[in-house]
Design an enzyme around this catalytic site. Structure first.
Site, mmCIF file in Angstrom:
data_model
loop_
_atom_site.group_PDB
_atom_site.id
_atom_site.type_symbol
_atom_site.label_atom_id
_atom_site.label_comp_id
_atom_site.label_asym_id
_atom_site.label_seq_id
_atom_site.Cartn_x
_atom_site.Cartn_y
_atom_site.Cartn_z
ATOM 1 N N LYS A 124 58.059 -37.264 -1.572
ATOM 2 C CA LYS A 124 59.416 -36.853 -1.305
ATOM 3 C C LYS A 124 59.406 -35.338 -1.080
ATOM 4 C CE LYS A 124 60.645 -37.140 -6.223
ATOM 5 N NZ LYS A 124 59.514 -37.790 -6.882
ATOM 6 N N ASP B 125 58.294 -28.840 -8.716
ATOM 7 C CA ASP B 125 57.223 -28.893 -7.716
ATOM 8 C C ASP B 125 57.749 -29.093 -6.296
ATOM 9 O OD1 ASP B 125 58.032 -31.480 -8.353
ATOM 10 O OD2 ASP B 125 56.107 -32.348 -7.844
ATOM 11 N N ASP C 204 59.656 -31.376 -4.800
ATOM 12 C CA ASP C 204 59.817 -32.650 -4.089
ATOM 13 C C ASP C 204 61.218 -33.245 -4.261
ATOM 14 O OD1 ASP C 204 59.432 -33.414 -6.708
ATOM 15 O OD2 ASP C 204 57.739 -34.754 -6.314
ATOM 16 N N ARG C 205 61.968 -32.790 -5.264
ATOM 17 C CA ARG C 205 63.329 -33.311 -5.436
ATOM 18 C C ARG C 205 64.354 -32.370 -4.813
ATOM 19 N NH1 ARG C 205 64.208 -36.085 -11.254
ATOM 20 N NH2 ARG C 205 62.246 -37.224 -11.340
ATOM 21 N N GLU D 72 65.264 -42.102 -3.316
ATOM 22 C CA GLU D 72 65.456 -42.600 -4.668
ATOM 23 C C GLU D 72 66.657 -41.924 -5.310
ATOM 24 O OE1 GLU D 72 61.621 -43.675 -6.889
ATOM 25 O OE2 GLU D 72 61.261 -41.715 -6.041
ATOM 26 N N GLU D 73 67.262 -42.650 -6.242
ATOM 27 C CA GLU D 73 68.400 -42.114 -6.986
ATOM 28 C C GLU D 73 68.002 -40.874 -7.789
ATOM 29 O OE1 GLU D 73 68.047 -42.240 -10.433
ATOM 30 O OE2 GLU D 73 66.157 -43.318 -10.155
ATOM 31 N N ARG E 256 51.443 -37.205 -17.498
ATOM 32 C CA ARG E 256 52.301 -36.133 -18.006
ATOM 33 C C ARG E 256 52.305 -36.165 -19.515
ATOM 34 N NH1 ARG E 256 57.442 -36.385 -13.876
ATOM 35 N NH2 ARG E 256 56.120 -36.268 -12.021
ATOM 36 N N ASP F 11 63.347 -28.945 -7.400
ATOM 37 C CA ASP F 11 62.810 -29.040 -8.760
ATOM 38 C C ASP F 11 61.516 -28.248 -8.933
ATOM 39 O OD1 ASP F 11 61.162 -30.650 -7.244
ATOM 40 O OD2 ASP F 11 60.782 -32.043 -8.883
ATOM 41 N N SER G 20 56.474 -31.883 -12.531
ATOM 42 C CA SER G 20 57.661 -32.026 -11.707
ATOM 43 C C SER G 20 58.910 -31.387 -12.299
ATOM 44 C CB SER G 20 57.882 -33.510 -11.417
ATOM 45 O OG SER G 20 58.809 -33.636 -10.384
ATOM 46 N N HIS G 21 59.923 -32.218 -12.570
ATOM 47 C CA HIS G 21 61.206 -31.694 -13.041
ATOM 48 C C HIS G 21 61.206 -31.448 -14.548
ATOM 49 C CE1 HIS G 21 60.966 -35.953 -13.588
ATOM 50 N NE2 HIS G 21 61.891 -35.877 -14.515
ATOM 51 N N LYS H 149 48.141 -35.110 -11.151
ATOM 52 C CA LYS H 149 48.068 -36.387 -10.449
ATOM 53 C C LYS H 149 47.124 -36.297 -9.270
ATOM 54 C CE LYS H 149 52.026 -36.199 -7.345
ATOM 55 N NZ LYS H 149 53.166 -36.896 -6.814
ATOM 56 N N THR I 289 54.776 -43.084 -14.043
ATOM 57 C CA THR I 289 55.411 -43.221 -12.728
ATOM 58 C C THR I 289 54.760 -42.280 -11.722
ATOM 59 O OG1 THR I 289 57.497 -43.654 -13.884
ATOM 60 C CG2 THR I 289 57.655 -43.203 -11.536
ATOM 61 N N THR J 100 60.542 -48.173 -8.806
ATOM 62 C CA THR J 100 60.635 -46.725 -8.965
ATOM 63 C C THR J 100 59.241 -46.111 -8.899
ATOM 64 O OG1 THR J 100 62.619 -46.889 -10.289
ATOM 65 C CG2 THR J 100 61.286 -44.920 -10.614
#
Ligand code: G16
Length: 543
Positions: free
Chosen positions: A376, A279, A281-282, A363-364, A22, A277, A113-114, A126, A18, A344
């Site tokens: 994000k 990195d 972005d969340r 996004e959720e 990772r 999170d 990320s998270h 990435k 996604t 997604t």
């Protein structure tokens, strides 16, 4: 200075998911693993010669070493310049901003990320394109196919570059520009939001807790919230990035940000709470005794966007990933603007943002952003909320109540079953896929299925079609169920079960979501036999 060509051979499984590649950190640390993938990035994007890149990461274990490898490989492949965050740190949105602001050919972001970090946890890499966004699928497909035929990579045989101080350095013929990771990002935020109004809010005694979760956003949040906006010292907690996130799981949701949640649900809770999170972005937004789901947060931002200077002229459109609740669609309808539904993955918003069709996306999975960057952006979402609260001066709980009264409430929850046996998870999905044409009209627990399909997306900008993006089921009470397998896990499969139901009756807007969604939760179990197939009697994470 030696420019080595190292012989190598393809390593299986280097397929980006996604959001980039990772894997377990130990996998990335295997001989040639990182190098093969970096060379595949150059090969899949027309070579690095003469190009400029941004480089940074979330500071997790192996970030520093991986950054040195990327620099030596970029120099060996004759890149012209790499702009790198001090100590190889850059939040993902800050990297996206630098790519755009400096007009580079792209960027390399080192992050999972998270996901947790450390020698036994996860690492990731990435490639972002020149628009600042995650590489679209045609590029990731080319990179992946390069990993399958690679026979060698180029790397300089030089000592590590000192990245501890901003400045200009040379590595072979390549220029390395080490930059302060925060300043350009802070300037951008000041240009978007009403900082004077937020300053006045804090000056009036408004209290906030921001949990940086020992991850990259700490220095950004300290600089912007405490220094620029005058929030009291101590507003930002867990602000020093740590290679293993202090043993935590840097995922801003009620489970992993439990300390913050407990404080926010307590009697002496601050007015406003937020977390971000690994990195940056969340984001998670929480008011005093009031958790805001990411889907609702997106809807509230869209409904109040005109209070923010950058969006004062209104939004061109909004976009959400398919499993995200339809709350924002209801706002879009009210505003008479388009609302797009994408698969997604933030990369799917890129074309809509570049083409000026959408201004806000979300996004959720705790991601919200706008056309200011192509990722994000956690802190941006927090500042957006602060800007709204500074203007309307109401508690978050009242904002939510008012929003639901006006638009209805899309009760929403996601149930995750993590590290499930891959074969069992795939069998569950394929078993359902086969039945899709025959399911309408069938009763599942108390509900009857009205629609059943698999989501496919036709990009309205370039016409690309993406299939297999989640199984969707509609029920006779208006509820929706979505099932898909995560594309970001590194262990077995993660089954995501997304549950939603719209409620418009004014006396039923304040229920516990798990109770409001009980009928569709039971229908999901009856339909998919999740417990039996996964061997689990409950989800690992409920958000
Ligand atoms: C990534 C993507 C998001 C996606 C999320 C969850 O976020 O950028 O677009 O919603 O993963 O994806 P999945 O459900 O496939 O695990 P992040 O924050 O991990 O980069």
């Amino acid at each position: 200075m030696m420019n080595h060509k190292v012989d190598t051979s393809p390593i299986t499984g280097q397929k980006p998911g996604t959001s980039g590649l990772r894997k377990k950190t130990s996998v990335f640390m295997q001989e040639h693993y990182l190098e093969n993938f970096v060379q595949a990035i150059w090969n899949g994007t027309g070579g690095a010669a003469g190009k400029t890149y941004v480089l940074g990461g979330d500071g997790r274990f192996f970030n520093d070493k991986a950054a040195q490898v990327v620099l030596r490989m970029a120099a060996a492949s004759r890149a012209q310049r790499v702009i790198v965050g001090q100590n190889a740190l850059l939040s993902t949105p800050a990297a996206s901003n630098l790519i755009r602001k400096r007009g580079t050919d792209g960027g390399i972001i080192l992050s999972a990320s998270h996901n947790p970090g450390g020698p036994d946890e996860d690492f990731g890499i990435k490639f972002n394109a020149a628009n600042g966004g995650p590489a679209p699928e045609d590029i990731t497909t080319r990179i992946y196919s390069e990993t399958q035929t690679i026979s060698g990579y180029h790397i300089l045989n030089t000592p590590d570059v000192d990245l501890t101080t901003p400045g200009i350095f040379q590595l072979g013929d390549m220029t390395i520009e080490v930059v302060d990771p925060v300043s350009a990002y802070g300037e951008m935020m000041e240009g978007l939001f009403d900082f004077d109004a937020i300053r006045a809010l804090f000056a009036s005694g408004f209290t906030m807790r921001f949990d940086a979760m020992h991850a990259v956003t700490g220095p950004y949040a300290k600089a912007i919230l405490e220094k620029q906006l005058g929030a009291p010292a101590g507003t930002v907690i867990n602000a020093t990035p740590s290679p293993d996130f202090a043993g935590g799981h840097p995922d801003p949701n009620p489970i992993w940000a439990k300390t913050l949640m407990d404080e926010m649900m307590g009697l002496d809770a601050p007015d406003f709470g937020a977390a971000s999170d690994g990195d940056g972005d969340r984001n998670m937004i929480v008011g005093r005794q009031c958790y805001v789901t990411p889907s609702d947060s997106l809807a509230v931002l869209a409904a109040n966007a005109r209070l923010v200077p950058a969006y004062a002229d209104g939004l061109r459109g909004v976009a959400r990933s398919m499993p995200t609740s339809a709350a924002v669609d209801r706002v879009a309808q009210h505003l008479n603007i388009n609302s797009f539904e994408t698969p997604t993955g933030w990369k799917y918003f890129g074309n809509l943002l570049d083409d000026g069709r959408a201004t806000l996306c979300g996004e959720e999975s705790a991601g919200t952003g706008s056309d200011h960057v192509r990722e994000k952006d956690g802190l941006w979402a927090v500042l957006f909320w602060l800007n709204i609260l500074a203007k309307i001066r109401k508690p978050v709980a009242d904002v939510m109540s008012g929003h639901w009264t006006q638009f209805g409430r899309n009760y929403y929850s996601r149930h995750d079953y993590e590290a499930v046996d891959t074969v069992a998870a795939e069998a569950l999905m394929s078993g359902l896929r086969i039945q899709l044409p025959d399911l309408a009209g069938k009763k599942m627990a108390e509900l009857t299925i009205t629609t059943a399909d698999e989501f496919a997306y036709n990009d309205p900008v370039d016409g690309t079609r993406t299939e297999g993006q989640g199984l969707r089921f509609g029920f006779d009470n208006g509820a929706r169920l979505v099932l898909r397998l995560s594309g970001t896990g590194t262990e077995g499969a993660t089954l995501r079960v997304y549950l939603e139901q719209l409620e418009t009756a004014s006396n039923r807007l304040h229920h516990d979501p798990q109770i409001a969604l009980a009928a569709v939760i039971a229908a999901a179990e009856a339909l998919a036999g999740i417990r039996h197939r996964t061997g689990r009697d409950r989800p690992d994470v409920i958000t």
